[in-house]
Design an enzyme around this catalytic site. Structure first.
Site, PDB file in Angstrom:
ATOM      1  N   SER A  17     -19.617  14.613  70.739  1.00 22.49           N
ATOM      2  CA  SER A  17     -19.419  14.879  72.166  1.00 22.49           C
ATOM      3  C   SER A  17     -18.294  13.970  72.660  1.00 22.49           C
ATOM      4  CB  SER A  17     -20.717  14.635  72.942  1.00 22.49           C
ATOM      5  OG  SER A  17     -21.270  13.385  72.618  1.00 22.49           O
ATOM      6  N   GLU A  37     -16.415  12.061  76.098  1.00 19.13           N
ATOM      7  CA  GLU A  37     -16.568  11.643  77.493  1.00 19.13           C
ATOM      8  C   GLU A  37     -15.195  11.567  78.168  1.00 19.13           C
ATOM      9  OE1 GLU A  37     -19.459   8.509  78.275  1.00 19.13           O
ATOM     10  OE2 GLU A  37     -17.948   7.540  79.539  1.00 19.13           O
ATOM     11  N   ALA A  88     -18.552   5.104  91.556  1.00 21.28           N
ATOM     12  CA  ALA A  88     -19.506   4.710  92.592  1.00 21.28           C
ATOM     13  C   ALA A  88     -18.881   4.721  93.977  1.00 21.28           C
ATOM     14  CB  ALA A  88     -20.032   3.314  92.284  1.00 21.28           C
ATOM     15  N   HIS A 124     -22.225  12.633  84.664  1.00 18.61           N
ATOM     16  CA  HIS A 124     -22.936  11.364  84.770  1.00 18.61           C
ATOM     17  C   HIS A 124     -23.338  11.231  86.236  1.00 18.61           C
ATOM     18  CE1 HIS A 124     -20.947   9.215  81.113  1.00 18.61           C
ATOM     19  NE2 HIS A 124     -21.017  10.525  80.907  1.00 18.61           N
ATOM     20  N   ARG A 163     -27.527   3.507  86.053  1.00 19.82           N
ATOM     21  CA  ARG A 163     -27.602   2.712  87.272  1.00 19.82           C
ATOM     22  C   ARG A 163     -26.235   2.614  87.927  1.00 19.82           C
ATOM     23  NH1 ARG A 163     -27.981  -3.683  87.189  1.00 19.82           N
ATOM     24  NH2 ARG A 163     -25.822  -3.267  86.601  1.00 19.82           N
ATOM     25  N   GLY A 164     -25.186   2.441  87.106  1.00 21.58           N
ATOM     26  CA  GLY A 164     -23.851   2.230  87.648  1.00 21.58           C
ATOM     27  C   GLY A 164     -23.634   0.761  87.962  1.00 21.58           C
ATOM     28  N   ASP A 165     -22.380   0.438  88.233  1.00 17.89           N
ATOM     29  CA  ASP A 165     -22.037  -0.943  88.603  1.00 17.89           C
ATOM     30  C   ASP A 165     -21.423  -0.913  89.983  1.00 17.89           C
ATOM     31  OD1 ASP A 165     -22.786  -2.409  86.278  1.00 17.89           O
ATOM     32  OD2 ASP A 165     -21.128  -1.411  85.238  1.00 17.89           O
ATOM     33  N   ALA A 179     -31.856   2.590  86.566  1.00 15.98           N
ATOM     34  CA  ALA A 179     -31.744   3.955  86.039  1.00 15.98           C
ATOM     35  C   ALA A 179     -33.120   4.601  85.856  1.00 15.98           C
ATOM     36  CB  ALA A 179     -30.965   3.935  84.723  1.00 15.98           C
ATOM     37  N   HIS A 196     -27.411  -5.586  77.339  1.00 15.62           N
ATOM     38  CA  HIS A 196     -26.724  -5.411  78.620  1.00 15.62           C
ATOM     39  C   HIS A 196     -26.382  -6.789  79.196  1.00 15.62           C
ATOM     40  CE1 HIS A 196     -26.317  -4.546  82.971  1.00 15.62           C
ATOM     41  NE2 HIS A 196     -25.709  -3.468  82.506  1.00 15.62           N
ATOM     42  N   LYS A 209     -37.087   3.633  80.502  1.00 11.41           N
ATOM     43  CA  LYS A 209     -36.277   4.816  80.868  1.00 11.41           C
ATOM     44  C   LYS A 209     -36.702   6.019  80.044  1.00 11.41           C
ATOM     45  CE  LYS A 209     -32.073   2.814  80.373  1.00 11.41           C
ATOM     46  NZ  LYS A 209     -30.654   2.463  80.626  1.00 11.41           N
ATOM     47  N   GLN A 227     -23.615   1.918  74.637  1.00 11.59           N
ATOM     48  CA  GLN A 227     -22.351   1.269  74.964  1.00 11.59           C
ATOM     49  C   GLN A 227     -21.567   1.179  73.650  1.00 11.59           C
ATOM     50  OE1 GLN A 227     -19.897   0.675  76.712  1.00 11.59           O
ATOM     51  NE2 GLN A 227     -20.887  -0.608  78.237  1.00 11.59           N
ATOM     52  N   PHE A 257     -11.847  -4.625  79.262  1.00 10.06           N
ATOM     53  CA  PHE A 257     -13.033  -3.764  79.399  1.00 10.06           C
ATOM     54  C   PHE A 257     -14.251  -4.441  78.789  1.00 10.06           C
ATOM     55  CE2 PHE A 257     -12.168   1.121  79.194  1.00 10.06           C
ATOM     56  CZ  PHE A 257     -11.610   1.072  80.446  1.00 10.06           C
ATOM     57  N   HIS A 301     -20.609  10.001  70.073  1.00  7.40           N
ATOM     58  CA  HIS A 301     -20.124  10.300  71.430  1.00  7.40           C
ATOM     59  C   HIS A 301     -18.840   9.486  71.635  1.00  7.40           C
ATOM     60  CE1 HIS A 301     -20.542  11.274  75.748  1.00  7.40           C
ATOM     61  NE2 HIS A 301     -20.195  10.030  75.990  1.00  7.40           N
TER      62      HIS A 301
HETATM   63  P1  FAD Z   1     -30.367   0.129  83.786  1.00  2.00           P
HETATM   64  O1  FAD Z   1     -31.040   0.805  82.658  1.00  2.00           O
HETATM   65  O2  FAD Z   1     -30.921   0.300  85.141  1.00  2.00           O
HETATM   66  O3  FAD Z   1     -30.308  -1.419  83.412  1.00  2.00           O
HETATM   67  C1  FAD Z   1     -29.447  -2.307  84.109  1.00  2.00           C
HETATM   68  C2  FAD Z   1     -29.892  -3.741  83.895  1.00  2.00           C
HETATM   69  O4  FAD Z   1     -31.111  -3.964  84.590  1.00  2.00           O
HETATM   70  C3  FAD Z   1     -30.197  -4.106  82.434  1.00  2.00           C
HETATM   71  O5  FAD Z   1     -29.828  -5.448  82.253  1.00  2.00           O
HETATM   72  C4  FAD Z   1     -31.702  -3.945  82.321  1.00  2.00           C
HETATM   73  O6  FAD Z   1     -32.270  -4.764  81.318  1.00  2.00           O
HETATM   74  C5  FAD Z   1     -32.135  -4.382  83.714  1.00  2.00           C
HETATM   75  N1  FAD Z   1     -33.369  -3.737  84.185  1.00  2.00           N
HETATM   76  C6  FAD Z   1     -33.712  -2.442  84.066  1.00  2.00           C
HETATM   77  N2  FAD Z   1     -34.916  -2.211  84.651  1.00  2.00           N
HETATM   78  C7  FAD Z   1     -35.322  -3.405  85.156  1.00  2.00           C
HETATM   79  C8  FAD Z   1     -36.470  -3.830  85.878  1.00  2.00           C
HETATM   80  N3  FAD Z   1     -37.443  -2.974  86.195  1.00  2.00           N
HETATM   81  N4  FAD Z   1     -36.560  -5.141  86.246  1.00  2.00           N
HETATM   82  C9  FAD Z   1     -35.582  -6.022  85.929  1.00  2.00           C
HETATM   83  N5  FAD Z   1     -34.452  -5.675  85.244  1.00  2.00           N
HETATM   84  C10 FAD Z   1     -34.328  -4.388  84.866  1.00  2.00           C
HETATM   85  N6  FAD Z   1     -21.161   3.422  84.951  1.00  2.00           N
HETATM   86  C11 FAD Z   1     -20.726   4.152  86.001  1.00  2.00           C
HETATM   87  O7  FAD Z   1     -20.570   3.620  87.103  1.00  2.00           O
HETATM   88  N7  FAD Z   1     -20.423   5.487  85.850  1.00  2.00           N
HETATM   89  C12 FAD Z   1     -20.586   6.127  84.680  1.00  2.00           C
HETATM   90  O8  FAD Z   1     -20.325   7.313  84.582  1.00  2.00           O
HETATM   91  C13 FAD Z   1     -21.058   5.382  83.558  1.00  2.00           C
HETATM   92  N8  FAD Z   1     -21.243   5.976  82.348  1.00  2.00           N
HETATM   93  C14 FAD Z   1     -21.832   5.268  81.325  1.00  2.00           C
HETATM   94  C15 FAD Z   1     -22.148   5.930  80.128  1.00  2.00           C
HETATM   95  C16 FAD Z   1     -22.775   5.239  79.099  1.00  2.00           C
HETATM   96  C17 FAD Z   1     -23.137   5.989  77.828  1.00  2.00           C
HETATM   97  C18 FAD Z   1     -23.080   3.858  79.233  1.00  2.00           C
HETATM   98  C19 FAD Z   1     -23.744   3.110  78.115  1.00  2.00           C
HETATM   99  C20 FAD Z   1     -22.738   3.191  80.408  1.00  2.00           C
HETATM  100  C21 FAD Z   1     -22.141   3.890  81.470  1.00  2.00           C
HETATM  101  N9  FAD Z   1     -21.825   3.268  82.674  1.00  2.00           N
HETATM  102  C22 FAD Z   1     -21.351   4.004  83.737  1.00  2.00           C
HETATM  103  C23 FAD Z   1     -22.025   1.825  82.839  1.00  2.00           C
HETATM  104  C24 FAD Z   1     -23.416   1.510  83.393  1.00  2.00           C
HETATM  105  O9  FAD Z   1     -23.569   2.055  84.680  1.00  2.00           O
HETATM  106  C25 FAD Z   1     -23.546  -0.002  83.444  1.00  2.00           C
HETATM  107  O10 FAD Z   1     -23.599  -0.527  82.149  1.00  2.00           O
HETATM  108  C26 FAD Z   1     -24.671  -0.535  84.275  1.00  2.00           C
HETATM  109  O11 FAD Z   1     -24.489  -1.946  84.435  1.00  2.00           O
HETATM  110  C27 FAD Z   1     -26.057  -0.335  83.693  1.00  2.00           C
HETATM  111  O12 FAD Z   1     -26.444   0.969  83.735  1.00  2.00           O
HETATM  112  P2  FAD Z   1     -27.821   1.444  83.044  1.00  2.00           P
HETATM  113  O13 FAD Z   1     -28.033   2.821  83.440  1.00  2.00           O
HETATM  114  O14 FAD Z   1     -27.855   1.089  81.624  1.00  2.00           O
HETATM  115  O15 FAD Z   1     -28.828   0.480  83.875  1.00  2.00           O
END
Ligand code: FAD
Length: 273
Positions: free
Chosen positions: A5, A7, A41, A67, A97-99, A113, A139, A155, A166, A206, A256
């Protein structure tokens, strides 16, 4: 054949749109299982993802997965986007979750997320195939590696069907991560995210931001090539391709590719596989 796939990110200018069209047309010839489009975002960039997904779908005939991230979107906004994607014929979502961009204070209604995955499942039952992100090298904001694994499992328990990692340049980190989450009872496919190397200094920046490690020896080899761009390209493609071969031989269920809307770096890896 290992499913692949690609991206892409949403272009904002005509020039970027032309670049995406060129990359998508070339990469389509590799028969990807699907392509995905990242989500910016907040503010106006919100609108570029649906537009790009539509373009990938209608103009290029690709199965495009948007996404979607918690950051910057309220429950209502994300709900509307999901309806829009459903109407476009999308069946796959990458939920993140996004940043938060610096200077932006609005975090949206969902904090992690997991909550977005729960929301999609609650509102749309089994309609969407949901992919989530994961981090073989941990992470950067995780309290510790064990907590990160537990949060990842949450999740999946919330209803995700699969995960994309990642990027990394150390295959052992992937294998260890997969072993660790299997021990926790996670059974979904975990597809490695592959970043072909096109611009090494950009990749360094990056990687610092997202916590992906570039092994020191790779940096040293890159440095040794100096301005010899051709040797850098060859070395980078060989390196990433041999990692992909190891991953697939070790059981990776797919690859991917983070294309950055360029076809050449990805094709030079694929041609070696
Ligand atoms: P989460 O799974 O929510 O985790 C984020 C952090 O919070 C982790 O450190 C986790 O351990 C912690 N955490 C989770 N749940 C809890 C809880 N209940 N209590 C305390 N801590 C917790 N970013 C974008 O903005 N747009 C995109 O399109 C995008 N595409 C991506 C595609 C891929 C395949 C990947 C791997 C990343 C992508 N990202 C994107 C980056 C991503 O948004 C960031 O890495 C972000 O910081 C974390 O997203 P996540 O969904 O993994 O977060």
């Amino acid at each position: 054949m290992t499913p692949i796939s690609f991206e892409f990110y949403p272009p904002k200018t005509d020039e970027q749109r032309a670049q995406l069209d060129k990359a998508a047309a070339r990469l389509k010839l590799q028969n990807p299982e699907y392509v995905s489009c990242t989500f910016g975002a907040g503010g106006s960039t919100l609108s570029y993802t649906p537009e790009t997904v539509e373009r990938l779908h209608k103009t290029h005939g690709l199965d495009a997965a948007p996404h979607l991230s918690c950051v910057g979107g309220t429950r209502a906004e994300l709900g509307e986007l999901l309806e829009r994607y459903k109407a476009m014929g999308c069946h796959r979502i990458v939920a993140l979750r996004g940043d938060l961009p610096s200077g932006m204070g609005h975090t949206g209604d969902f904090r992690y997320a997991t909550e977005l995955v729960e929301f999609i499942r609650r509102e749309h039952d089994g309609f969407f195939h949901i992919e989530v992100g994961c981090y073989p090298e941990c992470h950067p904001q995780a309290d510790d590696a064990h907590a990160d694994l537990r949060h990842f499992k949450a999740k999946i328990d919330a209803g995700a069907d699969g995960a994309i990692t990642q990027y990394f340049y150390n295959a052992d980190a992937y294998f260890r991560f997969v072993d660790d989450v299997r021990r926790l009872g996670v059974t979904v496919p975990i597809v490695p995210g592959i970043m072909p190397i096109s611009n090494f200094s950009q990749l360094r920046r990056f990687s610092d931001a997202c916590g992906a490690e570039i092994p020191r020896w790779i940096g040293k080899r890159m440095q040794a090539f100096g301005d010899d761009a051709e040797s850098i390209r060859e070395f980078a493609a060989d390196l990433v391709a041999s990692m992909c071969q190891r991953l697939v031989a070790g059981g990776a269920p797919g690859l991917h590719f983070y294309t950055l809307n360029l076809s050449k770096p990805t094709l030079s890896v694929i041609s070696r596989l």
